[in-house]
Design an enzyme around this catalytic site. Sequence first.
Site, PDB file in Angstrom:
ATOM      1  N   GLU A  66      27.850  49.311 -33.330  1.00  0.00           N
ATOM      2  CA  GLU A  66      26.703  50.212 -33.473  1.00  0.00           C
ATOM      3  C   GLU A  66      25.539  49.840 -32.552  1.00  0.00           C
ATOM      4  O   GLU A  66      24.565  50.577 -32.468  1.00  0.00           O
ATOM      5  CB  GLU A  66      26.177  50.252 -34.912  1.00  0.00           C
ATOM      6  CG  GLU A  66      27.161  50.687 -35.960  1.00  0.00           C
ATOM      7  CD  GLU A  66      26.560  50.693 -37.360  1.00  0.00           C
ATOM      8  OE1 GLU A  66      25.340  50.452 -37.506  1.00  0.00           O
ATOM      9  OE2 GLU A  66      27.309  50.945 -38.317  1.00  0.00           O
TER      10      GLU A  66
ATOM     11  N   GLU B 257      27.835  51.823 -30.093  1.00  0.00           N
ATOM     12  CA  GLU B 257      28.905  52.825 -30.180  1.00  0.00           C
ATOM     13  C   GLU B 257      29.320  53.040 -31.622  1.00  0.00           C
ATOM     14  O   GLU B 257      29.048  52.224 -32.497  1.00  0.00           O
ATOM     15  CB  GLU B 257      30.123  52.403 -29.351  1.00  0.00           C
ATOM     16  CG  GLU B 257      30.480  50.936 -29.388  1.00  0.00           C
ATOM     17  CD  GLU B 257      30.806  50.386 -30.750  1.00  0.00           C
ATOM     18  OE1 GLU B 257      31.524  51.073 -31.521  1.00  0.00           O
ATOM     19  OE2 GLU B 257      30.347  49.275 -31.071  1.00  0.00           O
TER      20      GLU B 257
END
Length: 350
Positions: free
Chosen positions: A315, A179
């Site tokens: 991430e 994310e």
Amino acid sequence: MNVNVEEQVTRVIAGIGPLREEAMAQAAGRLDRLTKPQGSLGRLEKLAVQLAGIRGEPTPQFPRKAAVVMAGDHGVCEEGVSAYPPEVTPQMVLNMLSGGAAINVLARQAGADVYCVDVGINGDVRHPDLIERKVRRGTANMCAGPAMTREEALRSLAVGAEVAGMLADRGVALIAAGEMGIGNTTPSAGAPVDAVVGRGTGLDDKGLSVKRDAVRRAIEVNRPNPEDPVDVMAKVGGLEIAALAGLMLGAAANRIPVVIDGFISSAAALAAVRLCPAVQACLIASHMSEERGHAVVLEALGLEPPIRLDMRLGEGSGAALGFHLVEAASRLIGEMATFDSAGVSRRREN
């Protein structure tokens, strides 16, 4: 409410089945015949059996892997809960699309492709490789009311499930859940506040106090129903968090293992499991984040991560590292010789 979206999510959940026990039994039997003492590869053997059960194959392979980065902004940043400004979200997404972020480096090392999905960036990002599925331009400030509507939470879930289906059609057999969203450790948190709310991207003591107060106020104002995962995501969640939960639902329906990342990814995993408990069997923990709430969420999920590197980036970076362990388990069960094929004597029986 858009009934079609709710029906779409319901259909995805209905398509999630249990692990394939026959494939698991075959995998366990093969592991016991390989040239090693039984059980000597520890959790790698358990992982190999789990992978076989998910994929329905005794020797699963993962030639195509994908790291999916769901991106969205958060209105709660108005409360000063992040050390970074909100404009970093679109800037970092462009960095990822250009191949310059940590997730790009680690995904390349693991032989995986990176897919960035705009589910809720508060701005316009233009790039030919961006998957544009914007539900709305960031969430509202959850300290003043619901982060989004129930329909928007469902639409975000549907976006994630759609992306999982798209990847399945492309032959992807393993997914990392990542994310990007400044402020998203705040909506990932919950109660008890002091136990789960951490420093995120590096808040000082004053910033941490502000963040914890924001979470308390958001829960008090919205009173999310803990028995209704969609209500929780709508009131105190994030667009990219809901999309990650949908990604996990869609992956499970397509029998694709999902390697979860840190705190935010795991919070999404918990929402997915609350929506459909069968999803838990398709999840693989990667690492233990420095974010203090991560251990609490993993315990609730019943997962134990094998990697501890004091990471707190997000991430999907830790999940990309987890790809190597999945690949190792897969190659060991598929490529090691058996006692019979190698002409190696077995253990003496008493």
